[in-house]
Scaffold this active site. Structure first.
Site, PDB file in Angstrom:
ATOM      1  CE  LYS A   1      62.839  40.271  -7.298  1.00  0.00           C
ATOM      2  NZ  LYS A   1      63.757  40.057  -6.161  1.00  0.00           N
TER       3      LYS A   1
ATOM      4  CB  VAL B   1      64.368  34.136  25.659  1.00  0.00           C
ATOM      5  CG1 VAL B   1      65.379  33.455  26.041  1.00  0.00           C
ATOM      6  CG2 VAL B   1      62.834  34.522  24.977  1.00  0.00           C
TER       7      VAL B   1
ATOM      8  CB  THR C   1      59.883  38.879   8.007  1.00  0.00           C
ATOM      9  OG1 THR C   1      60.104  40.363   7.335  1.00  0.00           O
ATOM     10  CG2 THR C   1      59.121  39.216   6.848  1.00  0.00           C
ATOM     11  CB  ALA C   2      61.813  34.291  10.063  1.00  0.00           C
TER      12      ALA C   2
HETATM   13  C1  LIG Z   1      71.493  43.568   4.143  1.00  0.00           C
HETATM   14  C2  LIG Z   1      70.211  42.256   4.187  1.00  0.00           C
HETATM   15  C3  LIG Z   1      69.203  42.150   3.213  1.00  0.00           C
HETATM   16  C4  LIG Z   1      68.500  41.234   2.552  1.00  0.00           C
HETATM   17  N1  LIG Z   1      67.565  41.508   1.539  1.00  0.00           N
HETATM   18  C5  LIG Z   1      66.887  40.312   1.466  1.00  0.00           C
HETATM   19  C6  LIG Z   1      66.084  40.459   0.219  1.00  0.00           C
HETATM   20  O1  LIG Z   1      65.656  40.964  -0.385  1.00  0.00           O
HETATM   21  N2  LIG Z   1      64.814  39.103   0.412  1.00  0.00           N
HETATM   22  C7  LIG Z   1      64.924  38.909   1.674  1.00  0.00           C
HETATM   23  O2  LIG Z   1      64.433  37.557   1.327  1.00  0.00           O
HETATM   24  N3  LIG Z   1      65.370  38.792   2.531  1.00  0.00           N
HETATM   25  C8  LIG Z   1      66.563  39.426   3.121  1.00  0.00           C
HETATM   26  N4  LIG Z   1      67.012  39.529   3.790  1.00  0.00           N
HETATM   27  C9  LIG Z   1      66.770  39.121   4.802  1.00  0.00           C
HETATM   28  C10 LIG Z   1      65.657  39.035   5.718  1.00  0.00           C
HETATM   29  O3  LIG Z   1      66.402  40.515   6.715  1.00  0.00           O
HETATM   30  C11 LIG Z   1      65.086  38.298   6.612  1.00  0.00           C
HETATM   31  O4  LIG Z   1      65.292  36.897   6.752  1.00  0.00           O
HETATM   32  C12 LIG Z   1      63.717  38.736   7.707  1.00  0.00           C
HETATM   33  O5  LIG Z   1      63.674  39.281   8.184  1.00  0.00           O
HETATM   34  C13 LIG Z   1      63.693  37.624   8.894  1.00  0.00           C
HETATM   35  O6  LIG Z   1      64.039  37.936   9.422  1.00  0.00           O
HETATM   36  P1  LIG Z   1      64.204  37.291  11.345  1.00  0.00           P
HETATM   37  O7  LIG Z   1      62.586  37.241  11.206  1.00  0.00           O
HETATM   38  O8  LIG Z   1      64.839  36.073  10.915  1.00  0.00           O
HETATM   39  O9  LIG Z   1      64.957  38.280  12.041  1.00  0.00           O
HETATM   40  P2  LIG Z   1      64.351  39.400  12.735  1.00  0.00           P
HETATM   41  O10 LIG Z   1      63.992  40.674  11.809  1.00  0.00           O
HETATM   42  O11 LIG Z   1      66.108  40.089  13.158  1.00  0.00           O
HETATM   43  O12 LIG Z   1      63.585  39.313  13.512  1.00  0.00           O
HETATM   44  C14 LIG Z   1      64.379  38.907  15.283  1.00  0.00           C
HETATM   45  C15 LIG Z   1      63.392  38.790  15.953  1.00  0.00           C
HETATM   46  O13 LIG Z   1      63.926  37.946  17.640  1.00  0.00           O
HETATM   47  C16 LIG Z   1      63.467  38.485  18.478  1.00  0.00           C
HETATM   48  N5  LIG Z   1      64.658  38.545  19.966  1.00  0.00           N
HETATM   49  C17 LIG Z   1      65.911  38.023  19.441  1.00  0.00           C
HETATM   50  N6  LIG Z   1      66.778  38.450  20.704  1.00  0.00           N
HETATM   51  C18 LIG Z   1      64.974  38.593  21.393  1.00  0.00           C
HETATM   52  C19 LIG Z   1      65.391  37.992  23.185  1.00  0.00           C
HETATM   53  N7  LIG Z   1      65.918  37.863  23.929  1.00  0.00           N
HETATM   54  N8  LIG Z   1      63.575  37.297  23.420  1.00  0.00           N
HETATM   55  C20 LIG Z   1      62.755  37.681  22.803  1.00  0.00           C
HETATM   56  N9  LIG Z   1      62.844  37.767  21.437  1.00  0.00           N
HETATM   57  C21 LIG Z   1      64.070  38.275  21.011  1.00  0.00           C
HETATM   58  C22 LIG Z   1      63.718  40.316  17.608  1.00  0.00           C
HETATM   59  O14 LIG Z   1      63.070  41.113  18.851  1.00  0.00           O
HETATM   60  C23 LIG Z   1      62.525  40.247  16.580  1.00  0.00           C
HETATM   61  O15 LIG Z   1      61.339  39.939  17.207  1.00  0.00           O
HETATM   62  C24 LIG Z   1      68.136  40.989   4.008  1.00  0.00           C
HETATM   63  C25 LIG Z   1      68.893  40.876   4.987  1.00  0.00           C
HETATM   64  C26 LIG Z   1      70.533  41.442   5.117  1.00  0.00           C
HETATM   65  C27 LIG Z   1      71.180  41.872   6.363  1.00  0.00           C
END
Ligand SMILES: Cc1cc2nc3c(=O)[nH]c(=O)nc-3n(C[C@H](O)[C@H](O)[C@H](O)COP(=O)(O)OP(=O)(O)OC[C@H]3O[C@@H](n4cnc5c(N)ncnc54)[C@H](O)[C@@H]3O)c2cc1C
Length: 502
Positions: free
Chosen positions: A79, A187, A17-18
């Site tokens: 919400k 990566v 999502t980020a």
């Molecule tokens: C239990 C729990 C509950 C949560 N509840 C909430 C909530 O209610 N509200 C809220 O706002 N947030 C919540 N969050 C946080 C939320 O899930 C994250 O902030 C959000 O999903 C964004 O995640 P992200 O994109 O940073 O990471 P991720 O979803 O982990 O994405 C990481 C990305 O990096 C890529 N990647 C990793 N390594 C490599 C590599 N070596 N090479 C290429 N690509 C790579 C992966 O393929 C993936 O696409 C919660 C988190 C947890 C753990």
């Protein structure tokens, strides 16, 4: 502003999502920049995170995306706030609602709330529980959604619940339609140039991707910022004990509530998040107090699912933040920059703050690092502000029925700001004014702090022979309840508001 230093190519590493939020914001703002997003088909997204604050609405507004376009595709609901159940065992304080802000509150009802808190602090027997004072608390009790009739002249803030996997897909499609290039690959190495800048990343097929600027959205791995650039991580472990979660869905009810429910359990708390097709549930706990098996069993019992074969998913959480979110030519967004446990669903809000502030500071500094230090201290402050508010939920818990709750209330690893806020609560004649005067309003407004502390019943004992004082007289509260009820008539049922989106 000099355009000459503006990056020609930005590489976002990570498609959770980020990553896709960042891609949309950058694509809308810098149409002339080549934006690529790299994601791994071998490494999944975290796939949780289904509640938001009103910041997500700001994100969609800034990303120029309508509710009718994204909400149905992401099984999203509205919400109004969060119900906290079982965080206090004091009679009359077993639950309370933390609403998002509405203008009516500030103008009409919050002053009465603060008057009554002041009287209750002096030992008067007045109603100082937050629930009667907030419009969104009332409409939530009535299962009404947060969109008022057009004739209602007051603003009401609200957030969303959504399927995080579907939201990621939706945002990916949208960003791609805006010209963002999507690349699949993993990566294996980050290549650095002179001065310690990131130059490129090597992928598992040995190809190399270069860019002028990098956005690290690689999740908890934080490949570029913590990995290659070695930016230290500041753990919040001493302040916040929870480091694991177990999640599982349950069927949705006919009436879809416009709220998240956060229920305290033996060693943490459980969320219940309504989507249009299911509830998302999860138990956030500390492995120091509970094994995975115990946590899953307790969640199943809480949900009435002890005999169900619906699978549960277990997750680890790394709680804290990096010391710098923007270092050299790299910005970390999302879990790669840090994470505070999800009690107030703040992670996507912090991601949005990070990207939108970065855009502002980078532009204002003519695409140099001129405002990098200022930016980093602002984002750190935001993280600390959220952390303090979450820590307070544990510190003032009124349970002490298990070692977990006992240790949380005995935990004295509190920031100076949090200590000051708690001192103001018990000692200040004007809590809201003094929070502002002492620069303590960082991520949450005084009324949110007051909801929490009054909602738990953090008050001194009543004076001997105390009776209702003028400010809290039944007549005043009846008038206030009538006002809130009449305002509430401007809001249709949540189910009807969701139907209107289709
Ligand atoms: C239990 C729990 C509950 C949560 N509840 C909430 C909530 O209610 N509200 C809220 O706002 N947030 C919540 N969050 C946080 C939320 O899930 C994250 O902030 C959000 O999903 C964004 O995640 P992200 O994109 O940073 O990471 P991720 O979803 O982990 O994405 C990481 C990305 O990096 C890529 N990647 C990793 N390594 C490599 C590599 N070596 N090479 C290429 N690509 C790579 C992966 O393929 C993936 O696409 C919660 C988190 C947890 C753990």
């Amino acid at each position: 502003m000099s355009e000459s230093q503006k990056p020609k190519k930005i590489l976002i590493v990570g498609g959770g999502t980020a990553g896709w939020m960042a891609a949309n914001l950058l694509a809308v703002r810098w149409k002339d920049v080549d934006i690529c997003l790299l994601e791994s088909s071998d490494i999944g997204i975290i796939g949780v995170g289904e509640g938001s604050t009103p910041h997500l609405k700001l994100f969609f507004d800034q990303a120029e995306i309508d509710e009718a376009e994204w909400m149905p595709r992401c099984n999203a609901t509205y919400k109004n706030g969060i119900s906290f159940v079982g965080w206090s065992s004091l009679p009359g304080y077993e639950s309370y609602f933390h609403p998002f802000p509405a203008q009516t509150d500030d103008i009409f009802t919050v002053p009465v709330f603060f008057n009554n808190i002041r009287a209750r602090m002096q030992g008067d027997d007045v109603i100082a529980h937050p629930d009667p004072y907030f419009l969104e608390t009332y409409i939530t009790q009535q299962n009404r959604g947060p969109i008022p009739e057009e004739t209602f002249p007051f603003g009401v803030a609200y957030g969303y619940h959504f399927d995080s996997g579907l939201l990621g897909k939706f945002l990916a499609d949208k960003a791609i339609s805006r010209g963002v290039k999507r690349i699949f690959g993993t990566v294996t190495e980050t290549l650095m140039g002179p001065g310690g800048h990131v130059v490129s990343v090597r992928l598992d097929d040995d190809s190399i991707l270069s860019a002028d600027f990098f956005i690290d959205c690689s999740g908890f791995k934080s490949l570029l910022l913590q990995g290659a650039l070695k930016i230290p991580f500041k753990s919040y472990r001493e302040n916040l004990f929870n480091n694991a979660a177990v999640v599982m869905p349950t069927p949705i009810s006919e009436v879809i509530p416009p709220e998240t429910k956060a229920t305290a359990l033996s060693s943490g708390w459980a969320w219940k998040i309504p989507l249009t097709n299911r509830y998302g549930n999860g138990y956030v706990y500390s492995v120091d107090y509970l094994t995975q098996e115990q946590a899953e069993k307790e969640l199943r019992a809480h949900l009435g699912m002890l005999n169900s074969d619906v699978a549960a998913r277990h997750l680890q959480m790394k709680v804290g933040r990096v010391e710098q979110h923007w270092a050299k030519n790299c910005l970390a967004v999302g879990l790669s920059q840090g994470f505070i446990e999800p009690l107030e669903a703040t992670a996507l809000a912090l991601s949005f703050e990070t990207v939108s502030r970065f855009i502002r500071h980078f532009e204002n500094g003519s695409f140099t690092t001129q405002f990098q230090d200022l930016f980093n201290s602002e984002i750190n402050l935001k993280f600390e502000g959220v952390r303090d508010y979450i820590v307070c939920h544990y510190k003032v818990n009124q349970r002490a029925d298990t070692p977990y709750w006992h240790d949380n209330s005995a935990n004295n690893h509190l920031s100076d700001n949090l200590k000051k806020i708690l001192n103001l609560w018990s000692g200040s004649p004007d809590f809201a004014r003094d929070m502002h005067a002492n620069n303590l309003v960082v991520s949450y407004q005084p009324k949110s702090w007051a909801c929490l502390l009054a909602g738990y019943g953090v008050f001194p004992p009543l004076k001997a022979g105390a009776k209702n004082s003028q400010v809290g007289s039944a007549q005043n509260l009846d008038q206030l309840a009538d006002f809130v009820r009449r305002c509430g008539l401007n809001f249709k049922s949540h189910n009807d508001q969701l139907k209107k989106l289709n």
